[in-house]
Write an enzyme that holds these catalytic residues in place. Structure first.
Site, mmCIF file in Angstrom:
data_model
loop_
_atom_site.group_PDB
_atom_site.id
_atom_site.type_symbol
_atom_site.label_atom_id
_atom_site.label_comp_id
_atom_site.label_asym_id
_atom_site.label_seq_id
_atom_site.Cartn_x
_atom_site.Cartn_y
_atom_site.Cartn_z
ATOM 1 N N ASP A 38 7.260 1.756 8.305
ATOM 2 C CA ASP A 38 7.235 1.882 6.864
ATOM 3 C C ASP A 38 5.780 1.634 6.421
ATOM 4 O O ASP A 38 5.019 1.013 7.154
ATOM 5 C CB ASP A 38 8.184 0.822 6.282
ATOM 6 C CG ASP A 38 7.932 0.541 4.827
ATOM 7 O OD1 ASP A 38 7.967 1.497 4.040
ATOM 8 O OD2 ASP A 38 7.696 -0.631 4.479
HETATM 9 P P1 ADP Z 1 7.619 2.566 1.252
HETATM 10 O O1 ADP Z 1 8.582 3.400 2.026
HETATM 11 O O2 ADP Z 1 6.205 3.027 1.467
HETATM 12 O O3 ADP Z 1 7.788 1.083 1.481
HETATM 13 P P2 ADP Z 1 9.254 2.529 -1.108
HETATM 14 O O4 ADP Z 1 10.409 3.319 -0.589
HETATM 15 O O5 ADP Z 1 9.428 1.067 -1.280
HETATM 16 O O6 ADP Z 1 7.903 2.849 -0.285
HETATM 17 O O7 ADP Z 1 8.854 3.142 -2.508
HETATM 18 C C1 ADP Z 1 8.680 4.511 -2.579
HETATM 19 C C2 ADP Z 1 8.317 4.937 -3.960
HETATM 20 O O8 ADP Z 1 9.378 4.624 -4.868
HETATM 21 C C3 ADP Z 1 7.107 4.236 -4.524
HETATM 22 O O9 ADP Z 1 5.911 4.831 -4.125
HETATM 23 C C4 ADP Z 1 7.358 4.400 -6.003
HETATM 24 O O10 ADP Z 1 7.011 5.699 -6.418
HETATM 25 C C5 ADP Z 1 8.859 4.270 -6.121
HETATM 26 N N1 ADP Z 1 9.317 2.898 -6.425
HETATM 27 C C6 ADP Z 1 10.174 2.155 -5.693
HETATM 28 N N2 ADP Z 1 10.418 0.968 -6.298
HETATM 29 C C7 ADP Z 1 9.679 0.948 -7.418
HETATM 30 C C8 ADP Z 1 9.492 0.003 -8.489
HETATM 31 N N3 ADP Z 1 10.097 -1.187 -8.522
HETATM 32 N N4 ADP Z 1 8.651 0.349 -9.477
HETATM 33 C C9 ADP Z 1 8.024 1.536 -9.473
HETATM 34 N N5 ADP Z 1 8.171 2.467 -8.518
HETATM 35 C C10 ADP Z 1 8.979 2.193 -7.504
HETATM 36 MG MG MG Z 2 8.151 -1.150 2.340
#
Ligand code: ADP
Ligand code: MG
Length: 291
Positions: A38
């Site tokens: 991730d």
């Molecule tokens: P990663 O897989 O890189 O850990 P996430 O799945 O946690 O990323 O988040 C993916 C996308 O979802 C973020 O880049 C954002 O666009 C959106 N996102 C998720 N949670 C939030 C939040 N609490 N506030 C704003 N955007 C969010």
């Molecule tokens: Mg993450």
């Protein structure tokens, strides 16, 4: 295999900063040949800093306060950055109710009678808000390698928040050591491809799958397994839990969400990516000693 040697292996793991759920997890770790990371909170510090607040109506202060109202109800690293910035500026944060998290997409809640959503264009479309006014803003920040999210109120797009999140200091070293262990390495992120690319390049990962929601992360793990890979998934978030559970070995980052810890076979006691190659190496040595 002698169970006693495996148990001794889990003891050595604890000393190295690894918590191994059971001896089976240690045995599976020894056979891993693909590691899926991730991005946010795993390869990056997960403490993104808010670097830009752009309101369509020009009122950046109001936009930040509105976003913070909803993000107060989210555990996501981006949420913490928003709330910290708003509190740091001494803003009055309005109350929000009915907060709902959309894993991999964002968060929404009711503020003063209107539905407020924060996330990518997919989330804005899902709540019925217009995305056209913020699309160019989002693209401009993404092209700079920043994570950018949009904010909507009712059907109106209100503006954009952009974040910078630095890779963890040991991320590149972790990738180098895994490559030396002949392991295939993939970044699997919910973030946009544009925002993910510079981070991947910086830590030495050439294969990236972006825009992945929790179900997409799960599907990627299942596909790799079906192709014959023995897959470890490394993640920190609620959005990673299905993938962590489906992998041959789930590895939860230290300091991550509780559900990530609960579904993982190995928990890193520190949020340090170098513990991932350490876990594989230790398990290989332990299993080799037994045979
Ligand atoms: P990663 O897989 O890189 O850990 P996430 O799945 O946690 O990323 O988040 C993916 C996308 O979802 C973020 O880049 C954002 O666009 C959106 N996102 C998720 N949670 C939030 C939040 N609490 N506030 C704003 N955007 C969010
Ligand atoms: Mg993450």
């Amino acid at each position: 295999a002698t169970p006693a040697a495996l148990v001794a292996g889990t003891g050595a793991a604890a000393k190295a900063g690894l918590l191994v759920r059971d001896v089976e997890a240690l045995e599976r770790a020894a056979r891993i040949d693909a590691v899926i990371f991730d991005k946010t909170g795993t390869l990056t510090a997960g403490r993104p800093a808010l670097v830009a607040t752009e309101a369509i109506d020009g009122d950046a202060t109001k936009l930040l306060a509105l976003a913070a109202a909803v993000e107060r109800g989210s555990e996501h690293p981006l949420a913490k950055a928003v709330v910290e910035a708003a509190e740091g500026q001494g803003l009055q944060i309005p109350a929000a109710t009915n907060i709902r998290s959309h894993p991999g997409d964002g968060v929404s809640g009711d503020v003063a009678g209107a539905r407020v959503a924060i996330g990518g264009v997919r989330l804005l479309a899902e709540v019925g808000a217009h995305t056209a006014p913020v699309e160019a803003m989002l693209a401009r920040h993404a092209a700079e390698g920043r994570t950018a999210v949009a904010v909507s109120e009712g059907r109106r797009a209100k503006g954009v928040l952009a974040f910078a999140d630095a890779p963890r200091p040991s991320a590149a070293e972790a990738v180098r050591r895994l490559a030396a262990l002949n392991v295939q390495i993939i970044m699997l992120t919910g973030d946009s491809a544009e925002a993910a690319a510079p981070i991947a390049r910086g830590v030495g990962i050439s294969r990236v799958e972006a825009g992945a929601r929790p179900a997409d992360k799960l599907a990627t793990i299942q596909r790799l397994k079906a192709e014959g890979s023995r897959v470890a998934m490394v993640g920190d978030g609620v959005n990673d839990a299905p993938a962590l559970a489906a992998a041959d070995l789930g590895i939860a980052m230290g300091g991550g969400a509780d559900v990530a810890l609960e579904t993982a076979g190995v928990a890193l006691l520190r949020p340090d990516p170098v513990l991932v190659p350490a876990a594989l190496l230790l398990s290989r040595r332990t299993v080799a000693n037994i045979r």
